[in-house]
Design a protein around this motif. Structure first.
Motif, short mmCIF file in Angstrom:
data_model
loop_
_atom_site.label_atom_id
_atom_site.label_comp_id
_atom_site.label_asym_id
_atom_site.label_seq_id
_atom_site.Cartn_x
_atom_site.Cartn_y
_atom_site.Cartn_z
N SER A 85 -64.18 -29.31 -2.07
CA SER A 85 -63.56 -28.23 -2.47
C SER A 85 -63.05 -28.45 -4.01
N PHE A 86 -62.29 -27.69 -4.54
CA PHE A 86 -61.94 -28.09 -5.91
C PHE A 86 -61.25 -29.31 -6.06
N PRO A 87 -61.24 -30.19 -7.15
CA PRO A 87 -60.58 -31.34 -6.97
C PRO A 87 -59.27 -31.16 -7.60
N TYR A 88 -58.32 -32.18 -7.02
CA TYR A 88 -56.93 -32.44 -7.33
C TYR A 88 -56.79 -33.68 -8.06
N LEU A 89 -55.33 -33.77 -8.81
CA LEU A 89 -55.16 -35.10 -8.97
C LEU A 89 -53.98 -35.50 -7.97
N ALA A 90 -54.34 -36.75 -7.29
CA ALA A 90 -53.51 -36.99 -6.04
C ALA A 90 -52.88 -38.50 -6.22
N VAL A 91 -51.74 -38.49 -5.73
CA VAL A 91 -50.97 -39.68 -5.80
C VAL A 91 -50.52 -40.10 -4.48
N THR A 92 -51.09 -41.28 -3.77
CA THR A 92 -50.82 -41.41 -2.37
C THR A 92 -49.62 -42.20 -2.07
N MET A 93 -48.41 -41.38 -1.73
CA MET A 93 -47.21 -41.82 -1.56
C MET A 93 -47.13 -42.39 -0.36
N ASN A 94 -48.05 -42.40 0.53
CA ASN A 94 -48.13 -42.75 2.02
C ASN A 94 -48.56 -44.22 2.06
N GLU A 95 -49.06 -44.84 0.81
CA GLU A 95 -49.35 -46.23 0.87
C GLU A 95 -48.13 -46.91 0.32
N GLN A 96 -48.52 -48.37 0.79
CA GLN A 96 -47.26 -49.37 0.03
C GLN A 96 -47.31 -49.32 -1.33
N TYR A 97 -48.64 -49.32 -1.81
CA TYR A 97 -48.55 -49.55 -3.32
C TYR A 97 -49.54 -48.10 -3.68
N PRO A 98 -48.92 -47.16 -4.12
CA PRO A 98 -49.33 -45.79 -4.24
C PRO A 98 -50.42 -45.80 -5.19
N ARG A 99 -51.47 -45.03 -4.92
CA ARG A 99 -52.56 -45.15 -5.84
C ARG A 99 -52.82 -43.73 -6.44
N ALA A 100 -53.15 -43.44 -7.45
CA ALA A 100 -53.46 -42.13 -8.50
C ALA A 100 -55.05 -42.19 -8.35
N LEU A 101 -55.47 -40.93 -7.99
CA LEU A 101 -57.01 -40.79 -7.97
C LEU A 101 -57.37 -39.34 -7.80
N VAL A 102 -58.76 -38.93 -8.02
CA VAL A 102 -59.32 -37.74 -7.92
C VAL A 102 -59.53 -37.49 -6.31
N MET A 103 -59.12 -36.34 -5.85
CA MET A 103 -59.18 -36.08 -4.40
C MET A 103 -59.47 -34.75 -4.10
N ARG A 104 -60.33 -34.49 -2.99
CA ARG A 104 -60.91 -33.26 -2.72
C ARG A 104 -60.47 -32.81 -1.23
N GLY A 105 -61.07 -31.82 -0.78
CA GLY A 105 -60.98 -31.75 0.92
C GLY A 105 -59.65 -31.40 1.18
N LYS A 106 -59.50 -31.59 2.53
CA LYS A 106 -58.25 -31.36 3.41
C LYS A 106 -57.05 -32.11 2.75
N ARG A 107 -55.70 -31.59 2.79
CA ARG A 107 -54.70 -32.15 2.30
C ARG A 107 -54.12 -33.06 3.40
N LYS A 108 -53.78 -34.25 2.82
CA LYS A 108 -52.98 -35.25 3.84
C LYS A 108 -51.56 -35.42 3.55
N LYS A 109 -51.08 -35.95 4.60
CA LYS A 109 -49.63 -35.68 4.78
C LYS A 109 -48.96 -36.86 3.62
N ASP A 110 -47.82 -36.69 3.05
CA ASP A 110 -47.35 -37.52 2.11
C ASP A 110 -48.27 -37.99 0.92
#
Length: 678
Positions: free
Chosen positions: A103-128
């Motif tokens: 899908s079209f890319p988003y800038l995502a911040v994985t706040m569901n991890e202990q050490y949040p990571r910033a990355l390019v993410m596509r596809g279905k959205r994930k919780k948190d």
């Protein structure tokens, strides 16, 4: 496969502006969407030598049967519109992001991890996981992320890389160059790193003011302490913030749903351009050119009436929504959503709550009620006066004007239509032969001042701009201006006398007595022949008084030339001596040709008049002095600096200026003294 030359648009028809274009196949399906900084340069490149094209491009242009384009204000808007159309049409020759579960890319911040990571993410959205975007292309996110990590050095590495660095207790290169706070090596606590990620999210949500103020204060403080290298780092971070803040995905803020209706028209046709904005982005475009109904008398209200007709056509088949459930659902979405992109917006086929128009329809109240029943929410009309909405409305109107102009250019450029128009003119006007050369005349002035005229020439039904001419109207002996009929008579007299002189082999001269050497040269006499081509039809702008004056002038010169007048209000054709005008069918090719000629002569006259008027507004006191032209005026000003100094100078002082003789100095002094006495 189709021949690209069969649908190639003329280069002159393509605007040299930023925009987005669509290639369609014979069924009307969009097969490719692209953007360009210069539409003319980009589109002409598709129709070059086929052997030089990429194989994929070669197949695309040979599959397509037509190409359309939409003009925008800048490259960012082109980027946004390209993204919207790719998502809307899924063209098969574009690199599609929705293939292979993409899908079209988003800038995502994985706040569901202990050490949040910033990355390019596509596809279905994930919780948190917090998402920002979407972005039209992945490289735009990576550039943004590269800029952001200079200010917010959050982790960007993959899980495997992070675990390896954690085992070794040594950060990767990003940690050493300051683009990562290195939580893997214990350089920052998990709590501080999470707070850094929160700051990044707040920044992407629009809370940028405190960060910019803090960086600016640090930069100024470092500069005052002579820490210029540190100040340069803060300066670069501020520049990075400004680059990130450029709006490149949304044309209207706050996820606005709206229809933007642009209308352009002349006396016969109108063009409509509708931008369907959903969620702040352009989701669809519809446009067409249609004939103005013959019963329309007042064109001043046409844009508003056309907008009403458009809305009825677009939404007339939609059922009524009896309750306000949709309104409640939208309010809940607005309350629960973290960003604009989390809101489920309307499709382009549904009625939006906001309609942007250049002119409110006469029946706006009834139309609002009718649309509200089909929208489930209150629908309002707006004519914005400033801001993003005004810019978007101007873009729609600009594209409507482009569509109308393109339609007219293609009509006049069609050889078969031109031949049909000329044959219709011969039949309707009862001419002895097809009018291969038509000359149109128009007068322009402002309350009698700066009176000028224009002559345009159509040969074989198409404009011959090299033969266009313009005239300065000579006033009466007492200096008063001529009326329009007398001015038209003067222009025709000058043009036709020149025709008679050149046909007789005489040389023409200008007002200063200089021989006119421009134009084609007679091979027998070697003399210039600018006006030696006899017109087959003369068209003047105006009604019966203007056409009778033109016919009288032609008769007084002993010539036999057909002449007609075209009145602008109802596009009536007036013939000399007739009490009633000739009304051509509104779909007549002959009427379109006469209208085009009249518009060209009017445009030429207006342009010449404005130049003369602007020049007259900057008159110098030295202009009326005989023998003092531009060069000598410049010399006087360079020597004396001001007009007051020139006025107070003696004859001897004036004669000291290079190029000013003693005799001319006396003349200048006498004229300036006479003006002072007045």
């Amino acid at each position: 496969m189709a021949d690209p030359q069969s649908y190639r648009p003329k280069t002159s028809e393509i605007p040299a502006s930023p925009g987005v274009y669509r290639f369609r196949d014979p069924k009307g399906t969009v097969i490719y969407v692209g953007k360009a900084k210069n539409l003319r340069n980009r589109l002409t490149s598709y129709f070059q030598d086929p052997q030089r094209l990429h194989p994929r491009t070669y197949k695309m242009v040979h599959t397509a049967s037509s190409v359309q384009w939409t003009v925008v204000n800048n490259e960012m808007e082109a980027l946004t519109l390209e993204y919207s159309w790719i998502k809307e049409f899924s063209p098969r020759f574009n690199v599609m992001y929705n293939r292979n579960d993409m899908s079209f890319p988003y800038l995502a911040v994985t706040m569901n991890e202990q050490y949040p990571r910033a990355l390019v993410m596509r596809g279905k959205r994930k919780k948190d996981v917090r998402y920002f975007g979407p972005f039209p292309q992945a490289w735009t996110i990576r550039e943004t992320l590269d800029l952001l990590t200079r200010i917010f050095p959050v982790r960007t590495c993959a899980p495997g890389t992070f675990q390896r660095a954690k085992r070794e207790g040594r950060p990767c290169l990003l940690g050493h160059i300051g683009k990562c706070s290195a939580p893997c090596a214990g350089w920052i606590t998990p709590e501080d790193h999470r707070e850094l990620a929160e700051e990044l999210c707040r920044f992407m949500n629009g809370k940028t003011g405190p960060i910019k103020r803090e960086l600016k204060a640090k930069m100024l403080n470092a500069s005052e302490n002579l820490e210029f290298e540190r100040a340069a780092v803060y300066r670069d971070q501020l520049e990075a913030i400004n680059l990130v803040l450029e709006k490149n995905t949304v044309v209207l803020p706050n996820g606005t749903d709206a229809d933007v209706i642009g209308v352009a028209h002349d006396e016969l046709e109108l063009a409509v351009y509708v931008l369907a904005v959903r969620g702040g982005r352009i989701r669809g475009v519809r446009h067409w050119v249609s004939e103005i109904p013959s019963q329309t008398q007042d064109l001043s209200h046409l844009p508003g009436d056309a907008a009403a007709d458009v809305l009825e056509q677009l939404y007339g088949n939609l059922p009524e929504i009896p309750d306000s459930e949709i309104r409640k659902q939208r309010q809940e979405q607005q309350t629960q959503a973290a960003s604009v992109d989390d809101i489920e917006h309307l499709s382009a086929e549904n009625v939006p709550p906001l309609i942007l128009v250049g002119q409110t329809p006469k029946n706006a109240t009834a139309l609002k009620q009718w649309l509200t029943k089909r929208a489930g929410v209150n629908v309002t009309f707006s004519t914005p006066q400033r801001g993003d909405k005004k810019s978007l409305l101007e873009m729609a109107q600009k594209n409507a004007q482009e569509a109308l102009q393109l339609h007219k250019n293609r009509r006049i450029a069609d050889l078969s239509r031109r031949s049909q128009a000329l044959e219709e003119l011969r039949t309707y006007l009862d001419l002895p032969a097809i009018p291969l050369r038509i000359e149109g005349f128009d007068i322009s002035h402002t309350q009698g001042t700066n009176q000028v005229a224009s002559m345009v020439v159509f040969e074989d039904g198409a404009p011959n701009k090299n033969a266009y001419r313009q005239y300065l109207i000579t006033p009466k002996d007492d200096g008063s201006p001529l009326d329009d009929t007398a001015a038209m008579s003067q222009v025709l007299t000058r043009r036709l006398k020149r025709l008679q002189a050149e046909q007789a082999g005489e040389q023409g001269y200008d007002e200063q007595g200089e021989a006119l050497e421009s134009g084609p040269i007679d091979p027998l006499t070697g003399k210039a022949r600018r006006f030696s081509y006899r017109p087959d039809l003369i068209v003047v702008d105006g009604g019966l008084p203007q056409v009778n004056a033109a016919a009288r002038t032609i008769h007084e010169l002993g010539m036999d030339l057909p002449v007609v007048g075209l009145a602008k209000r109802l596009e009536e054709i007036w013939i000399p001596g007739e009490d009633f005008p000739l009304i051509l069918p509104r779909t007549s090719a002959a009427l379109y040709m006469l209208q085009h000629l009249r518009d060209e002569s009017h445009r030429r006259a207006i342009t010449h008049h404005r130049k003369k008027r602007n020049k007259a507004m900057t008159v110098s006191i030295l202009d009326s002095i005989p023998g003092v032209g531009t060069t000598r005026q410049t010399a006087l000003l360079q020597h004396f600096k001001t007009y007051k100094a020139i006025r107070n100078a003696s004859v001897e002082e004036l004669a000291e200026v290079p190029g000013i003789s003693e005799k001319l100095a006396h003349t200048i002094s006498e004229h300036l003294q006479a003006k002072d006495q007045k």
